[in-house]
Design a protein around this motif. Structure first.
Motif, PDB file in Angstrom:
ATOM      1  N   UNK A   1     -49.722  44.888  76.804  1.00 54.50           N
ATOM      2  CA  UNK A   1     -48.780  45.779  76.131  1.00 54.50           C
ATOM      3  C   UNK A   1     -47.429  44.716  75.877  1.00 54.50           C
ATOM      4  N   UNK A   2     -47.076  44.871  74.754  1.00 51.01           N
ATOM      5  CA  UNK A   2     -46.037  43.777  74.019  1.00 51.01           C
ATOM      6  C   UNK A   2     -45.130  44.688  73.040  1.00 51.01           C
ATOM      7  N   UNK A   3     -44.240  44.103  72.584  1.00 51.48           N
ATOM      8  CA  UNK A   3     -43.366  44.696  71.756  1.00 51.48           C
ATOM      9  C   UNK A   3     -44.073  44.814  70.128  1.00 51.48           C
ATOM     10  N   UNK A   4     -45.360  44.454  70.274  1.00 53.45           N
ATOM     11  CA  UNK A   4     -46.062  44.626  68.843  1.00 53.45           C
ATOM     12  C   UNK A   4     -46.511  46.035  69.011  1.00 53.45           C
ATOM     13  N   UNK A   5     -46.250  46.920  69.927  1.00 50.20           N
ATOM     14  CA  UNK A   5     -46.889  48.108  69.916  1.00 50.20           C
ATOM     15  C   UNK A   5     -46.396  49.024  68.885  1.00 50.20           C
ATOM     16  N   UNK A   6     -47.044  49.908  68.567  1.00 52.44           N
ATOM     17  CA  UNK A   6     -46.635  50.783  66.974  1.00 52.44           C
ATOM     18  C   UNK A   6     -45.316  51.370  67.398  1.00 52.44           C
ATOM     19  N   UNK A   7     -44.603  51.273  66.201  1.00 53.69           N
ATOM     20  CA  UNK A   7     -43.151  51.839  66.016  1.00 53.69           C
ATOM     21  C   UNK A   7     -43.326  53.203  65.375  1.00 53.69           C
ATOM     22  N   UNK A   8     -42.479  54.199  65.986  1.00 50.72           N
ATOM     23  CA  UNK A   8     -42.082  55.480  65.388  1.00 50.72           C
ATOM     24  C   UNK A   8     -40.628  55.547  65.007  1.00 50.72           C
ATOM     25  N   UNK A   9     -40.314  56.453  64.192  1.00 51.99           N
ATOM     26  CA  UNK A   9     -39.047  56.352  63.771  1.00 51.99           C
ATOM     27  C   UNK A   9     -38.548  57.875  63.964  1.00 51.99           C
ATOM     28  N   UNK A  10     -37.059  58.155  63.989  1.00 54.78           N
ATOM     29  CA  UNK A  10     -36.618  59.092  64.651  1.00 54.78           C
ATOM     30  C   UNK A  10     -35.173  59.270  64.104  1.00 54.78           C
ATOM     31  N   UNK A  11     -34.702  60.520  63.887  1.00 53.39           N
ATOM     32  CA  UNK A  11     -33.272  60.879  63.539  1.00 53.39           C
ATOM     33  C   UNK A  11     -32.746  61.413  64.937  1.00 53.39           C
ATOM     34  N   UNK A  12     -31.560  60.725  65.447  1.00 55.94           N
ATOM     35  CA  UNK A  12     -31.131  61.047  66.706  1.00 55.94           C
ATOM     36  C   UNK A  12     -29.560  61.677  66.239  1.00 55.94           C
ATOM     37  N   UNK A  13     -29.500  62.775  66.669  1.00 56.29           N
ATOM     38  CA  UNK A  13     -28.097  63.654  66.346  1.00 56.29           C
ATOM     39  C   UNK A  13     -26.974  63.044  67.160  1.00 56.29           C
ATOM     40  N   UNK A  14     -25.860  62.968  66.466  1.00 52.32           N
ATOM     41  CA  UNK A  14     -24.525  62.598  67.173  1.00 52.32           C
ATOM     42  C   UNK A  14     -23.727  63.891  67.330  1.00 52.32           C
ATOM     43  N   UNK A  15     -22.830  63.869  68.290  1.00 50.50           N
ATOM     44  CA  UNK A  15     -21.979  65.231  68.605  1.00 50.50           C
ATOM     45  C   UNK A  15     -20.920  65.363  67.370  1.00 50.50           C
ATOM     46  N   UNK A  16     -20.558  64.224  66.707  1.00 50.83           N
ATOM     47  CA  UNK A  16     -19.751  64.664  65.515  1.00 50.83           C
ATOM     48  C   UNK A  16     -20.641  65.184  64.355  1.00 50.83           C
ATOM     49  N   UNK A  17     -21.896  65.366  64.549  1.00 48.49           N
ATOM     50  CA  UNK A  17     -22.581  65.920  63.260  1.00 48.49           C
ATOM     51  C   UNK A  17     -23.109  64.831  62.608  1.00 48.49           C
ATOM     52  N   UNK A  18     -23.089  63.516  62.784  1.00 48.86           N
ATOM     53  CA  UNK A  18     -23.687  62.524  61.957  1.00 48.86           C
ATOM     54  C   UNK A  18     -25.309  62.287  62.790  1.00 48.86           C
ATOM     55  N   UNK A  19     -25.831  61.209  62.099  1.00 43.22           N
ATOM     56  CA  UNK A  19     -27.362  61.010  62.531  1.00 43.22           C
ATOM     57  C   UNK A  19     -27.397  59.424  62.795  1.00 43.22           C
ATOM     58  N   UNK A  20     -28.325  59.232  63.687  1.00 45.38           N
ATOM     59  CA  UNK A  20     -28.881  57.860  63.450  1.00 45.38           C
ATOM     60  C   UNK A  20     -30.128  57.641  63.262  1.00 45.38           C
ATOM     61  N   UNK A  21     -30.515  56.667  62.233  1.00 43.73           N
ATOM     62  CA  UNK A  21     -31.580  56.505  61.954  1.00 43.73           C
ATOM     63  C   UNK A  21     -32.380  55.358  63.116  1.00 43.73           C
ATOM     64  N   UNK A  22     -33.198  55.827  63.659  1.00 43.39           N
ATOM     65  CA  UNK A  22     -33.830  54.698  64.985  1.00 43.39           C
ATOM     66  C   UNK A  22     -35.406  54.401  64.697  1.00 43.39           C
ATOM     67  N   UNK A 139     -29.624  58.457  72.651  1.00 42.83           N
ATOM     68  CA  UNK A 139     -30.787  57.590  72.957  1.00 42.83           C
ATOM     69  C   UNK A 139     -31.430  58.465  74.411  1.00 42.83           C
ATOM     70  N   UNK A 140     -30.611  58.825  75.273  1.00 43.86           N
ATOM     71  CA  UNK A 140     -31.059  59.333  76.428  1.00 43.86           C
ATOM     72  C   UNK A 140     -31.666  60.666  76.317  1.00 43.86           C
ATOM     73  N   UNK A 141     -31.309  61.495  75.411  1.00 49.08           N
ATOM     74  CA  UNK A 141     -31.835  62.804  75.100  1.00 49.08           C
ATOM     75  C   UNK A 141     -33.061  62.571  74.323  1.00 49.08           C
ATOM     76  N   UNK A 142     -33.149  61.609  73.465  1.00 54.74           N
ATOM     77  CA  UNK A 142     -34.464  61.536  72.955  1.00 54.74           C
ATOM     78  C   UNK A 142     -35.492  60.986  73.911  1.00 54.74           C
ATOM     79  N   UNK A 143     -35.093  59.827  74.813  1.00 53.17           N
ATOM     80  CA  UNK A 143     -35.904  59.197  75.771  1.00 53.17           C
ATOM     81  C   UNK A 143     -36.461  60.406  76.602  1.00 53.17           C
ATOM     82  N   UNK A 144     -35.412  61.704  76.964  1.00 55.13           N
ATOM     83  CA  UNK A 144     -35.788  62.508  77.902  1.00 55.13           C
ATOM     84  C   UNK A 144     -37.238  63.480  77.388  1.00 55.13           C
ATOM     85  N   UNK A 145     -36.910  63.365  76.133  1.00 55.43           N
ATOM     86  CA  UNK A 145     -38.251  64.272  75.508  1.00 55.43           C
ATOM     87  C   UNK A 145     -39.504  63.611  75.031  1.00 55.43           C
ATOM     88  N   UNK A 146     -39.391  62.068  75.339  1.00 57.07           N
ATOM     89  CA  UNK A 146     -40.625  61.563  75.147  1.00 57.07           C
ATOM     90  C   UNK A 146     -41.938  62.126  76.011  1.00 57.07           C
TER      91      UNK A 146
END
Length: 423
Positions: A1-22, A139-146
């Motif tokens: 298991x390495x960092x070469x594992x398949x990468x997924x994309x996600x949009x993470x909502x912020x409290x001010x209404x903005x989003x993070x592309x992750x 980030x924690x909210x996204x990790x919690x739903x994995x």
């Protein structure tokens, strides 16, 4: 298991209404890398379950690292792609994050800092701090739903499971040894209760009344040289303080009274040793007594306590207490010559007392007088020992249970990456 594992994309909502592309990638040991981009923010965060000594068997909190990698990069070295927020580069980490209930207050730890190129750390500004905490909540909210969250936790727990199992085994062994010591103390306390109960139930032995006849006793110093003779008369027997005899002494530059008995100031069920008080003692712990004696013209007070009678002779112990009172609360040691003569008197009276035919009756009388108090104290101690032993035994069982739970984590299982790809 390495960092070469398949990468997924996600949009993470912020409290001010903005989003993070992750971009989200599962790494070794249950770590998850988040490469984020958003307004005034870019960089990498790595979230890893914390497996701590004394914590939960399965990790329940997260450590959020600023920058890429899973190696032990030092606090004084930059990591690759450390996040930059509002132009300030983040360095270090924060830990103790509960993914199921992230604080809505400021929570960044003291190792969340900014590291300048010259190696100087500086605190984050309040704006950067609030923004960083907002990102960590996302980030924690996204990790919690994995969907493979449990497998991440297991992967983080396994590398340290053997070490933590040994740690719990050591704690259990110490607790078991402590419980064994407490069990032995309980047995001794129980025997003591039985002895004290027996003393209370025993019938008193006959005690000889005070004899009015004078007895002449020789005095010798610590070298065995004679210091003269004293005349001794019994004034009171087994009164005031049970088991004691009050002697009136005259001669050889000694005048006054002394109270002699067993050493009741040690908590044996049957008192051992010897106790001699200057003066006529009528109760325990008196500061002043009637008829305190004078030796070489100096008035003395205080007492001599000795734990045994086996080593008491006419010349041993050599130096015994001799105190001169100046006021009710002050005083000093007696002169050497006075102390030497007082020591000879104390030894002579102790031996005279121990030679009485009813000495065991006096000893029993002293024991019976002290038995109720000692019995109450011992029963209280027995209850305390029982409570402490039960608590320590429970702690030992808890450590043994945790040891077994840690050992169950030691065998390896399917890689987390497989769960990540399946998801």
């Amino acid at each position: 298991m390495t960092s070469k594992n398949r990468t997924t994309r996600a949009d993470l909502p912020l409290t001010d209404g903005g989003k993070l592309a992750a971009r989200v990638t599962v790494l070794d040991r249950g770590c998850v890398r988040y490469v984020v981009r958003g307004p005034h923010i870019r960089g990498t965060f790595v979230l890893s379950p914390e497996h701590l000594r004394g914590g939960t068997v399965l990790p329940s909190t997260l450590r959020v690292q600023f920058g890429d990698g899973t190696d032990d990069c030092g606090y004084w070295e930059h990591r690759d792609d450390e996040p930059v927020i509002f132009g300030m580069r983040l360095h270090g980490w924060t830990d103790g994050i509960d993914p199921d209930q992230v604080s809505d207050r400021w929570f960044l730890g003291r190792y969340a800092r900014s590291l300048r190129p010259n190696g100087v750390h500086r605190e984050l500004t309040s704006t950067v701090r609030r923004r960083t905490e907002d990102v960590i909540r996302a980030l924690a909210a996204h990790w919690r739903r994995l969907p493979y969250r449990h497998e991440l936790v297991l992967a983080a727990a396994r590398p340290q499971a053997e070490e933590l199992a040994q740690h719990e085994a050591q704690l259990a062994t110490r607790a078991e040894a402590e419980a064994a010591e407490l069990r032995d103390e309980r047995l001794r306390a129980r025997r003591r209760v039985n002895v004290l109960t027996g003393i209370r139930r025993r019938s008193p032995l006959p005690v000889r009344p005070a004899a009015p006849a004078l007895v002449r006793l020789p005095l010798v110093d610590r070298r065995g040289d004679r210091l003269g003779v004293i005349s001794v008369r019994e004034v009171a027997v087994d009164s005031g303080i049970p088991g004691t005899v009050v002697y009136e002494v005259h001669g050889a530059r000694v005048h006054g009274r002394f109270t002699v008995g067993r050493n009741i100031y040690r908590p044996q069920p049957l008192p051992e040793g010897i106790h001699v008080a200057y003066g006529h003692a009528r109760k325990r712990y008196e500061r002043e007594r009637d008829h305190e004696p004078t030796v070489n013209g100096v008035r003395l007070d205080g007492r001599w306590d000795h734990d045994t009678t086996a080593d008491v002779t006419a010349s041993v112990p050599a130096h015994l207490p001799a105190h001169v009172r100046l006021t009710r609360t002050t005083g000093h040691s007696a002169p050497d010559a006075t102390a030497s003569r007082a020591s000879a008197v104390l030894r002579a009276l102790a031996l005279h007392y121990l030679a009485r035919p009813d000495v065991e009756a006096l000893r029993l009388a002293a024991a019976k007088a002290e038995a109720p108090r000692l019995l109450t104290e011992t029963r209280t101690r027995l209850r305390d020992l029982r409570r402490r032993q039960a608590a320590v035994a429970r702690r030992a069982q808890q450590h043994r249970a945790r040891e077994q739970q840690y050992r169950a984590l030691v065998p390896t299982s399917a890689p987390v990456a497989a769960f990540a790809r399946a998801a």
